[in-house]
Design an enzyme around this catalytic site. Structure first.
Site, PDB file in Angstrom:
ATOM      1  N   GLY A 180       9.536  20.507  20.566  1.00 19.55           N
ATOM      2  CA  GLY A 180       9.859  21.455  19.518  1.00 19.55           C
ATOM      3  C   GLY A 180      11.172  21.099  18.847  1.00 19.55           C
ATOM      4  N   CYS A 181      11.383  21.627  17.647  1.00 14.48           N
ATOM      5  CA  CYS A 181      12.576  21.286  16.878  1.00 14.48           C
ATOM      6  C   CYS A 181      13.847  21.821  17.531  1.00 14.48           C
ATOM      7  CB  CYS A 181      12.437  21.791  15.451  1.00 14.48           C
ATOM      8  SG  CYS A 181      11.912  23.511  15.297  1.00 14.48           S
ATOM      9  N   TYR A 182      13.848  23.084  17.939  1.00  9.32           N
ATOM     10  CA  TYR A 182      15.029  23.630  18.602  1.00  9.32           C
ATOM     11  C   TYR A 182      15.304  22.942  19.945  1.00  9.32           C
ATOM     12  CZ  TYR A 182      15.232  27.640  15.332  1.00  9.32           C
ATOM     13  OH  TYR A 182      15.356  28.447  14.234  1.00  9.32           O
ATOM     14  N   ILE A 235      18.370  21.838  11.374  1.00  8.16           N
ATOM     15  CA  ILE A 235      18.723  22.758  12.452  1.00  8.16           C
ATOM     16  C   ILE A 235      20.134  22.430  12.921  1.00  8.16           C
ATOM     17  CG2 ILE A 235      18.319  23.351  14.871  1.00  8.16           C
ATOM     18  CD1 ILE A 235      15.373  23.183  14.377  1.00  8.16           C
TER      19      ILE A 235
END
Length: 343
Positions: A152-154, A246
């Site tokens: 996932g990106c986070y 992010i």
């Protein structure tokens, strides 16, 4: 000359699918053979994305596993629909490797998946086969994998930043707080009231508050797996008025005796041979503008000696290092290409 592999994308018209295609069309070792789209079946990819005119000419088709198995050696699965789990086993059984950009194969415990995602896991038998695709920390396993769970990106930035500090016993594992800010593209292409321009422009807000974001267990699993210690975190994401990127501001109590020099050295020694993880001496240089449209994850760390807190900052592009280019990085490892090819 190295033989080209044949690759396809299930969900080619979503943001993640488009991002993968942007890179694949430049890859010297890949031939794109299949593109599927639920929303644009029957159209050409250039009808949806005119930018591909005179670059790639492929029709968008419905999902047909026989066709995909006959025409592809690798599939990028970008659908978030839980039913997409049912596509994976038939593909693997037909010797098609799969890189899943959704969250369906990231968590090793199906009960935890079902608790956080709110529905049954439909491919429990494949969880043990899925390799977590964080290239910098899991490179050797990725090379031989048939199924990759693209991170996932986070979690990507949080795990890359925190793992060296935990491994070197520099922070208190019971006090980790992650505050992250994501661009609007993190919500995907489908419109909703929460991601319209009028609601997001010149605005910022927290969401999934109280530790309810689905990436929380993925962050904890990754940190625990790579550090060899059980880790719990407090994670709160925010929606920021920007297209992509992010930025995470992470803090934790320092272990007694920790110095600024030890913190920086832990990060630098962990990633000194990693092209796509950059460690900065000055944490104020960690900025989304420096990583936009790249596969870089930038890290910076500081010690607040007055409060004895470690402050860690990470930045990456959620659509590239947090999705598409990381998937290509994993593909390059799986097929023996140079890891940076086309990225």
């Amino acid at each position: 000359m190295q033989k080209k592999i044949k690759a396809g994308i299930i969900g080619a018209t979503g943001l993640a699918g488009e991002g993968v295609l942007d890179i694949l069309i430049k890859h010297p070792n890949v031939e794109v053979t299949v593109l599927t789209s639920d929303s644009s079946t029957g159209k050409n990819i250039t009808d949806v994305f005119p930018k591909y005119k005179d670059i790639i000419d492929i029709p968008l088709v419905a999902i047909d596993l026989d066709t995909i198995s006959n025409q592809c050696e690798l599939i990028f699965l970008t659908k978030k629909d839980p039913a997409s789990m049912n596509l994976v086993k038939p593909l693997i059984d037909n010797n098609v490797k799969v890189i899943d950009l959704g969250g369906e194969f990231r968590l090793k415990d199906f009960k935890e998946y079902e608790s956080w995602y709110g529905h049954e896991h439909l491919a429990k038998d494949l969880l043990s086969q899925a390799s977590y695709g964080l290239s910098e920390l899991n490179r050797e396993e990725i090379k031989t994998a048939k199924l990759i769970a693209n991170p996932g990106c986070y979690p990507t930035g949080s795990i890359l930043g925190l793992t060296p500090l935990i491994k070197n016993n520099l922070i208190d594992l019971n006090t980790i707080t992650i505050i992250s800010y994501s661009g609007i593209s993190g919500a995907g292409r489908a419109p909703s009231n929460g991601n319209t321009f009028i609601n997001c422009n010149e605005n910022i807000k927290a969401y999934a508050v109280g530790g309810s974001h689905k990436h929380t267990p993925e962050i904890e699993q990754g940190l625990s797996m790579y550090s060899g210690q059980e880790v719990k975190v407090s994670f709160t994401p925010h929606l920021a008025p920007m297209e992509r990127g992010i930025f995470s501001s992470i803090s934790s109590n320092a272990i007694n005796g920790v110095t600024q020099e030890k913190l920086v050295e832990a990060l630098k020694s962990a990633y000194e041979n990693e092209h796509y993880v950059r460690v900065f001496d000055d944490p104020s240089q960690i900025q989304i503008s420096n990583v936009k449209n790249t596969n870089f994850c930038d890290l910076g760390v500081a010690l607040d000696s007055r409060t004895n807190r470690v402050l860690l900052f990470t930045a990456l592009d959620n659509l590239t290092k947090g999705a598409a280019s990381q998937a290509i990085q994993n593909m390059n490892l799986m097929f023996g290409f140079d890891e940076s090819t086309a990225i």
